[in-house]
Design an enzyme around this catalytic site. Structure first.
Site, mmCIF file in Angstrom:
data_model
loop_
_atom_site.group_PDB
_atom_site.id
_atom_site.type_symbol
_atom_site.label_atom_id
_atom_site.label_comp_id
_atom_site.label_asym_id
_atom_site.label_seq_id
_atom_site.Cartn_x
_atom_site.Cartn_y
_atom_site.Cartn_z
ATOM 1 N N HIS A 146 0.853 -1.180 0.000
ATOM 2 C CA HIS A 146 0.000 0.000 0.000
ATOM 3 C C HIS A 146 0.898 1.241 0.000
ATOM 4 C CE1 HIS A 146 -3.400 -2.563 1.138
ATOM 5 N NE2 HIS A 146 -4.192 -1.514 1.008
ATOM 6 N N GLU A 165 -1.465 6.435 -1.336
ATOM 7 C CA GLU A 165 -2.887 6.642 -1.031
ATOM 8 C C GLU A 165 -3.003 7.781 -0.014
ATOM 9 O OE1 GLU A 165 -6.830 4.127 0.475
ATOM 10 O OE2 GLU A 165 -4.832 3.487 1.098
#
Length: 371
Positions: free
Chosen positions: A213, A216
């Site tokens: 991840h 973001e």
């Protein structure tokens, strides 16, 4: 283009739901059926904010639509709470696969963090085994219904915790028994991949694929750390790579762009971006560009040749499906079936499978889009 109540639409006379799809960024604890949450919560004595499934679905959507990843993540307190038993994990995983099959998915990767499911007394190995049992039950149920689907686990560590090496070793222990890759998730800002370098070095030594991840809730430094420290083969979201693009001039459909070194590397190396349009709007990941889907840099990245893929992130929180995400993109950016096929081919090429399995997946997609 009219999108029906189930998120489906017809594009060039073809139902988008009927098309073969690949789902790469799909959280298990973000994909529970509201009715299942209510029933599991009742069994566990957990209070829920709404007694009816539709009302609970409304609650999740309202809570998640905050513009903040931190606030968005708070909705997981409820879903994780009902996933603390073997039976609960099996049921959620089985229904997850059934829902993917109903969405037209033929290959999916489900990410979840085993360390968050130990409150009921299960061990790390036991929770992974329970989820795998549920996945296999779901695959069998889908096959009985005439839909072939395969789902692999992305074993995930929480980036704000200190168990990443332990979870990495867990992933390797379950390699060949359901685990196909590794991820880190949770609050991104302030917790770069560099904090988990030991885990990533171990995974690299075992030749185990990693997605991280990044891009973001944090920007280019987070993406850089994911690639260098995390040795990521894919970027979970990665949408803020667009911050490294300088739009110099726009003339009609043509856009002149100056690439930063990081954006050029990601584009030229075809590092897949696991974009999740609706979620990216909800969490504020694209706030620098606007608040509507038409403002999302998805189309810019696609037109510039980035390896974009389309994902749901969290089906429950965003009240969405892969069919709906594709329908919304097609409606917003006037995409054709060829465009939607390109997104699926990008995802198939990025799947954590062998070359032979990826080629087979690509053939199935090409056949499905050819009609």
């Amino acid at each position: 283009m009219a999108i029906d109540q189930h998120g489906d639409a017809k594009l060039q006379g073809v139902s988008i739901r009927s098309l073969p799809k690949v789902s790469l960024h799909d959280h298990l604890d973000g994909a529970l059926r509201p009715q299942t949450i209510i029933e599991l919560a009742e069994e566990a004595g957990i209070e829920v904010p709404a007694a009816a499934a539709d009302d609970l679905a409304d609650w999740f959507e309202d809570q998640a639509d905050s513009g903040s990843l931190v606030e968005y993540l708070k909705t997981f307190d409820l879903t994780i709470a009902v996933m603390q038993t073997r039976d609960g994990l099996r049921r959620v995983a089985r229904e997850f696969v059934e829902d993917l099959a109903a969405d037209g998915v033929i290959y999916g990767e489900v990410r979840w963090a085993p360390e968050q499911h130990l409150a009921g007394g299960l061990s790390l190995d036991e929770v992974v085994d329970a989820v795998q049992e549920g996945i296999e039950e779901g695959e069998d149920a889908a096959e009985a219904g005439g839909h072939d689907i395969r789902v692999g686990q992305l074993i995930t560590a929480m980036r704000h915790a200190d168990r990443s090496l332990e979870i990495a070793k867990l992933a390797i222990a379950h390699r060949g028994r359901g685990a196909v890759g590794f991820d880190i998730a949770g609050a991104e800002d302030g917790f770069p991949a560099s904090k988990h370098r030991e885990a990533f070095e171990y995974l690299a030594s075992e030749f185990f694929p990693v997605t991280v991840h990044a891009g973001e809730a944090a920007g280019l430094d987070s993406i850089r750390s994911a690639l260098i420290d995390g040795r990521a083969l894919r970027l979970g979201h990665g949408v803020r790579i667009a911050e490294d693009l300088d739009v110099i001039e726009e003339k009609g459909d043509e856009v002149q762009v100056r690439f930063g070194s990081l954006a050029r590397w990601v584009r030229d190396r075809e590092i897949p971006l696991e974009l999740s349009p609706s979620s990216n709007l909800q969490t504020g990941a694209v706030a620098a560009w606007g608040t509507k889907l038409e403002d999302h840099p998805f189309d810019l990245l696609y037109q510039l040749g980035f390896a974009v893929t389309v994902n749901v992130d969290n089906r429950t929180m965003s009240r969405t499906s892969l069919t709906r995400e594709l329908s919304l993109l097609a409606d917003t950016f006037e995409y054709t079936l060829d465009d939607l096929e390109a997104f699926q081919l990008n995802a198939a090429a990025a799947a954590f499978l062998t070359v032979e399995e990826r080629e087979e997946l690509i053939e199935l997609i090409a056949e499905g889009f050819a009609g």
